[in-house]
Every structure is written in C-alpha cells, then in structure tokens.
Design a protein around this motif. Sequence first.
Motif, PDB file in Angstrom:
ATOM      1  N   VAL A 187       0.888  -1.179   0.000  1.00 54.19           N
ATOM      2  CA  VAL A 187       0.000   0.000   0.000  1.00 54.19           C
ATOM      3  C   VAL A 187       0.918   1.218   0.000  1.00 54.19           C
ATOM      4  N   PRO A 188       1.336   1.670  -1.186  1.00 56.95           N
ATOM      5  CA  PRO A 188       2.275   2.799  -1.205  1.00 56.95           C
ATOM      6  C   PRO A 188       1.718   3.997  -0.434  1.00 56.95           C
ATOM      7  N   LEU A 189       2.472   4.420   0.566  1.00 51.35           N
ATOM      8  CA  LEU A 189       2.034   5.516   1.433  1.00 51.35           C
ATOM      9  C   LEU A 189       2.080   6.830   0.669  1.00 51.35           C
ATOM     10  N   GLN A 190       0.972   7.550   0.703  1.00 50.20           N
ATOM     11  CA  GLN A 190       0.942   8.885   0.093  1.00 50.20           C
ATOM     12  C   GLN A 190       1.320   9.898   1.165  1.00 50.20           C
ATOM     13  N   PRO A 191       2.236  10.811   0.839  1.00 51.12           N
ATOM     14  CA  PRO A 191       2.611  11.814   1.840  1.00 51.12           C
ATOM     15  C   PRO A 191       1.366  12.479   2.414  1.00 51.12           C
ATOM     16  N   GLY A 192       1.351  12.653   3.712  1.00 51.83           N
ATOM     17  CA  GLY A 192       0.205  13.280   4.363  1.00 51.83           C
ATOM     18  C   GLY A 192      -0.799  12.293   4.920  1.00 51.83           C
ATOM     19  N   GLN A 193      -0.671  11.022   4.572  1.00 51.92           N
ATOM     20  CA  GLN A 193      -1.606  10.025   5.119  1.00 51.92           C
ATOM     21  C   GLN A 193      -1.238   9.727   6.572  1.00 51.92           C
ATOM     22  N   SER A 194      -2.148   9.035   7.259  1.00 54.58           N
ATOM     23  CA  SER A 194      -1.839   8.691   8.651  1.00 54.58           C
ATOM     24  C   SER A 194      -1.871   7.182   8.843  1.00 54.58           C
ATOM     25  N   VAL A 195      -1.067   6.751   9.818  1.00 53.34           N
ATOM     26  CA  VAL A 195      -0.786   5.327   9.987  1.00 53.34           C
ATOM     27  C   VAL A 195      -0.916   4.944  11.457  1.00 53.34           C
ATOM     28  N   LEU A 196      -1.517   3.777  11.690  1.00 54.58           N
ATOM     29  CA  LEU A 196      -1.502   3.178  13.037  1.00 54.58           C
ATOM     30  C   LEU A 196      -0.568   1.978  13.001  1.00 54.58           C
ATOM     31  N   VAL A 197       0.374   1.918  13.940  1.00 53.24           N
ATOM     32  CA  VAL A 197       1.211   0.721  14.073  1.00 53.24           C
ATOM     33  C   VAL A 197       0.692  -0.048  15.285  1.00 53.24           C
ATOM     34  N   LEU A 198       0.132  -1.210  15.020  1.00 56.04           N
ATOM     35  CA  LEU A 198      -0.461  -2.031  16.078  1.00 56.04           C
ATOM     36  C   LEU A 198       0.596  -3.041  16.519  1.00 56.04           C
ATOM     37  N   GLY A 199       1.030  -2.920  17.787  1.00 53.37           N
ATOM     38  CA  GLY A 199       2.149  -3.740  18.254  1.00 53.37           C
ATOM     39  C   GLY A 199       3.444  -3.025  17.953  1.00 53.37           C
ATOM     40  N   ALA A 200       3.505  -1.775  18.420  1.00 51.33           N
ATOM     41  CA  ALA A 200       4.620  -0.908  18.011  1.00 51.33           C
ATOM     42  C   ALA A 200       5.814  -0.988  18.946  1.00 51.33           C
ATOM     43  N   THR A 201       5.731  -1.799  20.010  1.00 53.42           N
ATOM     44  CA  THR A 201       6.800  -1.741  21.015  1.00 53.42           C
ATOM     45  C   THR A 201       7.985  -2.646  20.708  1.00 53.42           C
ATOM     46  N   GLY A 202       7.866  -3.565  19.769  1.00 52.24           N
ATOM     47  CA  GLY A 202       8.991  -4.426  19.405  1.00 52.24           C
ATOM     48  C   GLY A 202       9.909  -3.721  18.419  1.00 52.24           C
TER      49      GLY A 202
END
Length: 322
Positions: free
Chosen positions: A131-146
């Motif tokens: 899913v090529p990220l478009q500048p300005g989009q927002s992202v959730l990282v689920l399980g971000a502590t590893g």
Amino acid sequence: MAQMHAAVVTSFDEPPHYQQFEAPQPSGDDETLVDVLAVGLHPRVRTGAAGKHYTSTGKLPMIPGIDAVGRRPDGTRIYFVADDHAAGTMADKALVDVRRAIELPDGVDVAKVAAAMNPAMSAWVALRRRVPLQPGQSVLVLGATGNAGRMAVQVAKRLGAATVVGAGRDAKRLAALTSAGADELVALTDDDEATGRALGAAAAEVDIVIDYLWGKPTERAIMALLTARSDRSRALDWIQIGAIAGPTIELPSVALRSANLRLQGNGQGAVSTEAYLAELPSLVDEIDAGTIAVRPNPVPLADVEEAWSRPDAPGTRTVLVP
Ligand SMILES: NC(=O)c1ccc[n+]([C@@H]2O[C@H](COP(=O)([O-])OP(=O)(O)OC[C@H]3O[C@@H](n4cnc5c(N)ncnc54)[C@H](OP(=O)(O)O)[C@@H]3O)[C@@H](O)[C@H]2O)c1
C-alpha cells in the motif's frame, strides 16, 4: 567434504548447538559460497528453528538463519536472504543465490545491517509495495513496542506520514516511541472497553494500519476503528505483518460490508523476491544513516546456545558473528 562450524538444530525442542557441519557446495551459475560476517537472531529465525514457521519442512538437522551479511570470494560484502530450500545462514559459510543478494556500500556497519534489515523491511516494503504511502496520510502501528514496530513508526515518518499512532502493551517501551516519531500513543490494556475507546479516539481516521499482533488485539482494534470512523466508505488499508498475539482472528462479516476495509498481508510470498530486492538498497542507506535503527548486540556464533534463550533488551537485536 569440507567442514565448517555452524549452529545446528537437532531437535525442535532444543536450542541449536555449535558444532561441525558439512560446508554446502554451490551449483549452477546463480549460486556462490560466501563467508558469513553477521546474522540476525530474528523472531522468524526462532520460529523456523522450532519447526513452527509456515515454510518449515520438518527436516532435521537444520541450520537456522534467514538472512545475513557475507563476504564474496572477490572480497565484496553483500546482504542476502537465504533460499527457503537451502541451509540457513548461522554458519561460517553459506550458499547465496545471487538473485537474492545486494552489494553493500563501503563502510557500512555489518552488524547494524544484519540486525536491522529483517525488522525494518516489513514496514518499508509494506508501505512502498503493498500500500504505497501517500505523503500526508496517517498510519496506526499495532504492536509498536517491538523492534519491527518501532522501526515501522520511523519508516512511516520517513516516507511522509503526517500522523503516526503507536499502540502497544508495554508502557515504558510505548512511551519511548515518541522519540522514534510517534505523534500519539495508545496503551493496549486488559480493559477492552477503555482500549477500544482510546484506539477510536486516536486512530479512527487513519488510512493504513501496520499490524504486528493479529489475534484478539486485532479483532478489537478493527471494530474500535470502524465504529468510530467518521466516513466508513473511506479506504482503511490493514496490512497484516506479524502474529505475535495469535494466529487467527474472528472477523464479523459486517466489518467488511459496512466499511471500506481492505485486508492484506506483507511477507514472503505476498511480495515477489524481485520487488523485495529492489527495495533493499534504499533501506540499507536509511539504516546506515540511522534514520531507521535498532542497536545490534554482537555475540560469537560459538555462543549461540546461550544467546538463544536470552531475550533481546528493548531496542536491540542479537547478531551472531562467526
Ligand atoms: N512479514 C514480515 O515481513 C515480517 C518481518 C519482520 C518481522 N515480522 C514479524 O513481526 C513480529 C514482530 O517482530 P519483531 O522483530 O519486532 O519482534 P520483537 O522485537 O521480539 O518484538 C516483539 C514485541 O511484541 C510485543 N508483544 C508480544 N505479545 C504481545 C501482545 N499480545 N500484545 C501486544 N504486544 C505484544 C512485545 O512487547 P512486550 O514488551 O509487551 O512483551 C515485543 O515488544 C514477529 O511476529 C515477526 O515474525 C514479520
């Protein structure tokens, strides 16, 4: 037959033992034998050595290790990903399919590359190829502590995300994500309702979810985000990458009917080897520059048995050095 030293798994219930093993022999023009310089001890390697990865053949003895930095006979250093069917990389020498290798720039730290490439490439390839990220989009990282999760935060920011939300269960590691670039943090706790509310408040409007957890936390997160989303017909791309919290989820059919939820995964098989390889040189540059980082913890290969049972300290990755 030439012999070498290697980490050898003789039982799926035991850590590998450091012992002598027959050195592999290259065959055909696409194979070469390299001196291994550094190998990361990634979660995927542990799963494979326990016979539990989806590519596992169940055959023993086996040498674990899915990637490495090596030196070719002509002296050049390469990063390579092992062929699923070949012996692994935790050995003095390893077979390399030249189509699965990239040359490393002079001066790059081999331990850094061995530690970082596997966890970093999950989000890098997902956000460039799946899913090529478009500048300005927002992202959730689920399980971000590893390691992979923390790097996913850095990758998303590097690729132009406007907002990155990090969600994880360990409060201290979660708090440390702010310095990696996370704009908002969500604690995943045993209180389902409070966690759902917090996820909805922080991440209902994200465009992309990078998911290292799966299992119950993902089931809850999908419904929490969809319920709180202002326009459910706006695409929500959910990229499944790890399954630390469980191998399966229960997904109500309504989640797919009532929203524009697009589920896909990123890993071996979902993206072609060529596409992976094409992304790796730019990722090496980021790792070399320190924009995407994990601290390597170098350990002699001879100490593999002891290293196997020692969990990595936060933000570090064990790297075995033959
Ligand atoms: N598909 C791919 O291309 C790809 C590539 C790299 C990695 N991966 C996968 O991604 C996952 C993460 O890899 P990694 O290198 O980041 O591993 P890691 O450094 O060992 O980190 C794993 C993290 O998961 C957290 N965790 C474990 N169970 C959890 C749960 N139930 N809820 C929330 N957090 C939980 C742990 O946090 P605590 O401190 O709370 O224990 C730990 O910080 C693995 O499953 C790995 O196989 C996939």
